[in-house]
Design a protein around this motif. Structure first.
Motif, PDB file in Angstrom:
ATOM      1  N   GLN A 128     -12.673 -18.468   8.058  1.00  0.00           N
ATOM      2  CA  GLN A 128     -12.221 -18.722   6.691  1.00  0.00           C
ATOM      3  C   GLN A 128     -10.835 -18.127   6.499  1.00  0.00           C
ATOM      4  O   GLN A 128     -10.505 -17.096   7.065  1.00  0.00           O
ATOM      5  CB  GLN A 128     -13.166 -18.067   5.689  1.00  0.00           C
ATOM      6  CG  GLN A 128     -14.453 -18.802   5.470  1.00  0.00           C
ATOM      7  CD  GLN A 128     -15.260 -18.120   4.371  1.00  0.00           C
ATOM      8  OE1 GLN A 128     -15.468 -16.921   4.397  1.00  0.00           O
ATOM      9  NE2 GLN A 128     -15.715 -18.905   3.416  1.00  0.00           N
ATOM     10  N   GLU A 129     -10.072 -18.773   5.671  1.00  0.00           N
ATOM     11  CA  GLU A 129      -8.804 -18.162   5.306  1.00  0.00           C
ATOM     12  C   GLU A 129      -9.124 -16.954   4.428  1.00  0.00           C
ATOM     13  O   GLU A 129     -10.214 -16.867   3.855  1.00  0.00           O
ATOM     14  CB  GLU A 129      -7.882 -19.193   4.661  1.00  0.00           C
ATOM     15  CG  GLU A 129      -8.435 -19.856   3.441  1.00  0.00           C
ATOM     16  CD  GLU A 129      -7.767 -19.404   2.177  1.00  0.00           C
ATOM     17  OE1 GLU A 129      -7.791 -18.204   1.876  1.00  0.00           O
ATOM     18  OE2 GLU A 129      -7.245 -20.264   1.472  1.00  0.00           O
ATOM     19  N   PRO A 130      -8.208 -15.984   4.336  1.00  0.00           N
ATOM     20  CA  PRO A 130      -8.548 -14.696   3.717  1.00  0.00           C
ATOM     21  C   PRO A 130      -9.002 -14.763   2.263  1.00  0.00           C
ATOM     22  O   PRO A 130      -9.865 -13.990   1.855  1.00  0.00           O
ATOM     23  CB  PRO A 130      -7.276 -13.861   3.868  1.00  0.00           C
ATOM     24  CG  PRO A 130      -6.198 -14.808   4.219  1.00  0.00           C
ATOM     25  CD  PRO A 130      -6.837 -16.006   4.840  1.00  0.00           C
ATOM     26  N   ARG A 161      -4.168 -22.085  -5.275  1.00  0.00           N
ATOM     27  CA  ARG A 161      -3.467 -22.314  -4.009  1.00  0.00           C
ATOM     28  C   ARG A 161      -2.599 -23.568  -4.097  1.00  0.00           C
ATOM     29  O   ARG A 161      -1.483 -23.586  -3.588  1.00  0.00           O
ATOM     30  CB  ARG A 161      -4.482 -22.446  -2.866  1.00  0.00           C
ATOM     31  CG  ARG A 161      -3.850 -22.698  -1.511  1.00  0.00           C
ATOM     32  CD  ARG A 161      -4.868 -22.817  -0.412  1.00  0.00           C
ATOM     33  NE  ARG A 161      -5.859 -23.820  -0.768  1.00  0.00           N
ATOM     34  CZ  ARG A 161      -7.158 -23.725  -0.506  1.00  0.00           C
ATOM     35  NH1 ARG A 161      -7.639 -22.678   0.136  1.00  0.00           N
ATOM     36  NH2 ARG A 161      -7.993 -24.673  -0.862  1.00  0.00           N
ATOM     37  N   SER A 162      -3.086 -24.596  -4.750  1.00  0.00           N
ATOM     38  CA  SER A 162      -2.337 -25.848  -4.837  1.00  0.00           C
ATOM     39  C   SER A 162      -1.051 -25.707  -5.646  1.00  0.00           C
ATOM     40  O   SER A 162      -0.158 -26.547  -5.530  1.00  0.00           O
ATOM     41  CB  SER A 162      -3.216 -26.949  -5.441  1.00  0.00           C
ATOM     42  OG  SER A 162      -3.422 -26.723  -6.824  1.00  0.00           O
ATOM     43  N   LEU A 189       2.213 -18.317  -1.267  1.00  0.00           N
ATOM     44  CA  LEU A 189       0.942 -18.450  -0.568  1.00  0.00           C
ATOM     45  C   LEU A 189       0.807 -17.376   0.501  1.00  0.00           C
ATOM     46  O   LEU A 189      -0.255 -16.765   0.648  1.00  0.00           O
ATOM     47  CB  LEU A 189       0.815 -19.850   0.046  1.00  0.00           C
ATOM     48  CG  LEU A 189      -0.516 -20.194   0.690  1.00  0.00           C
ATOM     49  CD1 LEU A 189      -1.672 -20.050  -0.295  1.00  0.00           C
ATOM     50  CD2 LEU A 189      -0.469 -21.605   1.260  1.00  0.00           C
ATOM     51  N   ASP A 190       1.892 -17.107   1.216  1.00  0.00           N
ATOM     52  CA  ASP A 190       1.871 -16.025   2.206  1.00  0.00           C
ATOM     53  C   ASP A 190       1.559 -14.687   1.542  1.00  0.00           C
ATOM     54  O   ASP A 190       0.786 -13.888   2.068  1.00  0.00           O
ATOM     55  CB  ASP A 190       3.207 -15.936   2.948  1.00  0.00           C
ATOM     56  CG  ASP A 190       3.428 -17.090   3.912  1.00  0.00           C
ATOM     57  OD1 ASP A 190       2.435 -17.766   4.284  1.00  0.00           O
ATOM     58  OD2 ASP A 190       4.599 -17.319   4.298  1.00  0.00           O
ATOM     59  N   ASP A 191       2.166 -14.434   0.389  1.00  0.00           N
ATOM     60  CA  ASP A 191       1.901 -13.195  -0.352  1.00  0.00           C
ATOM     61  C   ASP A 191       0.437 -13.122  -0.789  1.00  0.00           C
ATOM     62  O   ASP A 191      -0.201 -12.069  -0.695  1.00  0.00           O
ATOM     63  CB  ASP A 191       2.805 -13.078  -1.585  1.00  0.00           C
ATOM     64  CG  ASP A 191       4.260 -12.813  -1.240  1.00  0.00           C
ATOM     65  OD1 ASP A 191       4.546 -12.412  -0.088  1.00  0.00           O
ATOM     66  OD2 ASP A 191       5.124 -13.028  -2.120  1.00  0.00           O
ATOM     67  N   ALA A 192      -0.092 -14.241  -1.263  1.00  0.00           N
ATOM     68  CA  ALA A 192      -1.493 -14.275  -1.697  1.00  0.00           C
ATOM     69  C   ALA A 192      -2.418 -14.004  -0.521  1.00  0.00           C
ATOM     70  O   ALA A 192      -3.378 -13.226  -0.641  1.00  0.00           O
ATOM     71  CB  ALA A 192      -1.817 -15.627  -2.330  1.00  0.00           C
TER      72      ALA A 192
END
Length: 102
Positions: A12-14, A60-61, A68-71
């Motif tokens: 899963q993504e984080p 996310r969208s 997104l990288d920061d999130a």
């Protein structure tokens, strides 16, 4: 090689992992709280997790690549926190159940 591809696909993504971790931890915490899933406007853990995933998909969208990288970085830090901290129930209660007398 096929096994490696399947394993990578299952990771899963984080931020999705964070939804899973929060749902699981809340399920554990509710055993000791005078609360239940209805206090989160759901009937069970799976619904809470799905709502979290849905909210993250919308968020996310709307993020740019840098955001997104920061999130992802923040979610990764939170996942690590859940894996290593024993006081997460207290923090979750303070976050989700605003009543200090709970």
């Amino acid at each position: 090689m096929v096994f490696l591809l399947l394993a990578i696909a299952c990771i899963q993504e984080p931020c999705e992992q964070l939804c899973t971790d929060i749902s699981n931890k809340l399920d554990e915490c509710l055993v000791d709280w005078p609360a239940d899933w209805s206090d989160f406007d759901v009937v069970r853990k799976e619904y809470f997790q799905q709502r979290c995933l849905n909210l993250w998909a919308v968020e996310r969208s709307q993020l740019e690549a840098r955001e997104l990288d920061d999130a992802y970085e923040q979610c990764t830090e939170a996942v690590l926190y859940f894996d290593s901290n024993t006081e997460t129930c207290d923090h979750l209660r303070a976050t989700y159940l605003a009543d200090p007398f709970y």
